[in-house]
Write a protein that holds these residues in place. Structure first.
Motif, PDB file in Angstrom:
ATOM      1  N   GLN A  53      17.511   4.621   6.382  1.00 55.68           N
ATOM      2  CA  GLN A  53      16.217   5.270   6.168  1.00 55.68           C
ATOM      3  C   GLN A  53      16.162   5.853   4.763  1.00 55.68           C
ATOM      4  O   GLN A  53      17.140   6.448   4.293  1.00 55.68           O
ATOM      5  CB  GLN A  53      16.002   6.391   7.189  1.00 55.68           C
ATOM      6  N   THR A  54      15.011   5.718   4.104  1.00 55.15           N
ATOM      7  CA  THR A  54      14.816   6.337   2.802  1.00 55.15           C
ATOM      8  C   THR A  54      14.536   7.826   3.026  1.00 55.15           C
ATOM      9  O   THR A  54      14.263   8.243   4.158  1.00 55.15           O
ATOM     10  CB  THR A  54      13.614   5.717   2.055  1.00 55.15           C
ATOM     11  N   GLY A  91       0.821  -1.193   0.000  1.00 56.98           N
ATOM     12  CA  GLY A  91       0.000   0.000   0.000  1.00 56.98           C
ATOM     13  C   GLY A  91       0.861   1.252   0.000  1.00 56.98           C
ATOM     14  O   GLY A  91       0.378   2.350   0.180  1.00 56.98           O
ATOM     15  N   ASP A  92       2.164   1.095  -0.216  1.00 59.31           N
ATOM     16  CA  ASP A  92       3.114   2.193  -0.160  1.00 59.31           C
ATOM     17  C   ASP A  92       3.805   2.299  -1.514  1.00 59.31           C
ATOM     18  O   ASP A  92       4.597   1.451  -1.877  1.00 59.31           O
ATOM     19  CB  ASP A  92       4.126   1.911   0.949  1.00 59.31           C
ATOM     20  N   LYS A  93       3.527   3.347  -2.241  1.00 58.97           N
ATOM     21  CA  LYS A  93       4.074   3.492  -3.586  1.00 58.97           C
ATOM     22  C   LYS A  93       5.564   3.835  -3.593  1.00 58.97           C
ATOM     23  O   LYS A  93       6.177   3.860  -4.633  1.00 58.97           O
ATOM     24  CB  LYS A  93       3.285   4.537  -4.361  1.00 58.97           C
ATOM     25  N   THR A  94       6.154   4.093  -2.420  1.00 60.76           N
ATOM     26  CA  THR A  94       7.580   4.398  -2.372  1.00 60.76           C
ATOM     27  C   THR A  94       8.430   3.139  -2.249  1.00 60.76           C
ATOM     28  O   THR A  94       9.632   3.208  -2.369  1.00 60.76           O
ATOM     29  CB  THR A  94       7.906   5.345  -1.197  1.00 60.76           C
ATOM     30  N   ARG A  95       7.835   1.979  -2.015  1.00 63.20           N
ATOM     31  CA  ARG A  95       8.594   0.731  -1.916  1.00 63.20           C
ATOM     32  C   ARG A  95       8.858   0.175  -3.311  1.00 63.20           C
ATOM     33  O   ARG A  95       8.024   0.254  -4.192  1.00 63.20           O
ATOM     34  CB  ARG A  95       7.827  -0.315  -1.110  1.00 63.20           C
ATOM     35  N   LEU A 107      22.820  -2.909  -3.013  1.00 64.91           N
ATOM     36  CA  LEU A 107      21.468  -2.953  -3.543  1.00 64.91           C
ATOM     37  C   LEU A 107      20.491  -2.665  -2.411  1.00 64.91           C
ATOM     38  O   LEU A 107      20.483  -3.387  -1.414  1.00 64.91           O
ATOM     39  CB  LEU A 107      21.206  -4.345  -4.133  1.00 64.91           C
ATOM     40  N   PRO A 108      19.668  -1.610  -2.528  1.00 63.32           N
ATOM     41  CA  PRO A 108      18.672  -1.344  -1.482  1.00 63.32           C
ATOM     42  C   PRO A 108      17.453  -2.239  -1.663  1.00 63.32           C
ATOM     43  O   PRO A 108      16.980  -2.440  -2.784  1.00 63.32           O
ATOM     44  CB  PRO A 108      18.306   0.126  -1.713  1.00 63.32           C
ATOM     45  N   VAL A 109      16.966  -2.823  -0.553  1.00 62.20           N
ATOM     46  CA  VAL A 109      15.794  -3.699  -0.593  1.00 62.20           C
ATOM     47  C   VAL A 109      14.904  -3.426   0.607  1.00 62.20           C
ATOM     48  O   VAL A 109      15.382  -3.043   1.674  1.00 62.20           O
ATOM     49  CB  VAL A 109      16.184  -5.195  -0.620  1.00 62.20           C
ATOM     50  N   LYS A 115      11.172   5.747   5.582  1.00 65.92           N
ATOM     51  CA  LYS A 115      10.902   4.310   5.690  1.00 65.92           C
ATOM     52  C   LYS A 115      12.216   3.554   5.841  1.00 65.92           C
ATOM     53  O   LYS A 115      13.252   3.977   5.341  1.00 65.92           O
ATOM     54  CB  LYS A 115      10.196   3.785   4.428  1.00 65.92           C
ATOM     55  N   SER A 116      12.175   2.421   6.532  1.00 65.92           N
ATOM     56  CA  SER A 116      13.366   1.582   6.659  1.00 65.92           C
ATOM     57  C   SER A 116      13.572   0.787   5.382  1.00 65.92           C
ATOM     58  O   SER A 116      12.621   0.294   4.781  1.00 65.92           O
ATOM     59  CB  SER A 116      13.205   0.598   7.815  1.00 65.92           C
TER      60      SER A 116
END
Length: 149
Positions: free
Chosen positions: A31-32, A9-13, A52-54, A36-37
């Motif tokens: 943190q982004t 539900g989070d379009k930033t992920r 690589l960010p995940v 967000k973590s």
């Protein structure tokens, strides 16, 4: 591919990334810009040493222990254990919850140390072709990680 908004539900992920438990264990939490973590892992493969960010991952392994009362399952991949929470709430997740089953888990990272913990979004039983899935998994992980920007 399943979109990030579907998963959280989070379009930033970002979409799910195939990873091994050892990569998460050795990763770093950060943190982004949106607060967000996310976790930064070292990519598999010799062609690049970039990170690589995940935040949403796809993992596979063998069910070791089921704790239905705690809504968790312990899974072992080629590089170690990881814990999956929220398994009782995943559609079609219950058939996967037997020790010895080879399963796929898609989930949001909750913690990475001392062992990775995911909140399950999707689970699937891959036991019917477990030998093939298990043999190819590390190659799938490396291939995806090498092709991601």
């Amino acid at each position: 591919m399943i979109g990030a908004s579907f998963l959280s539900g989070d379009k930033t992920r970002s979409p799910p990334v195939k990873v091994l438990s050892s990569q998460l264990r050795e990763g770093k939490e950060c943190q982004t810009p949106h607060g967000k973590s996310e976790y930064v892992i070292r990519r598999l493969g010799s062609s690049t040493a970039t990170s690589l960010p995940v935040s949403v991952v796809w993992m596979q392994g063998t069910v070791v222990e089921v704790k239905s009362d705690l809504n968790t399952v312990l899974i072992l991949d080629e590089t170690g254990n990881f814990l999956v929470s929220g398994v009782n709430n995943v559609p079609k997740g219950k058939p996967c919850l037997n020790p010895g089953k080879y399963v796929m888990v898609m989930g949001v990272i909750q913690s990475h140390s001392p062992e990775p913990v995911l909140r399950a979004v999707k689970m699937a039983d891959l036991s019917e072709n477990a030998t093939i899935h298990r043999r190819n998994w590390i190659f799938e992980v490396e291939d995806l990680q090498q092709t991601l920007p």
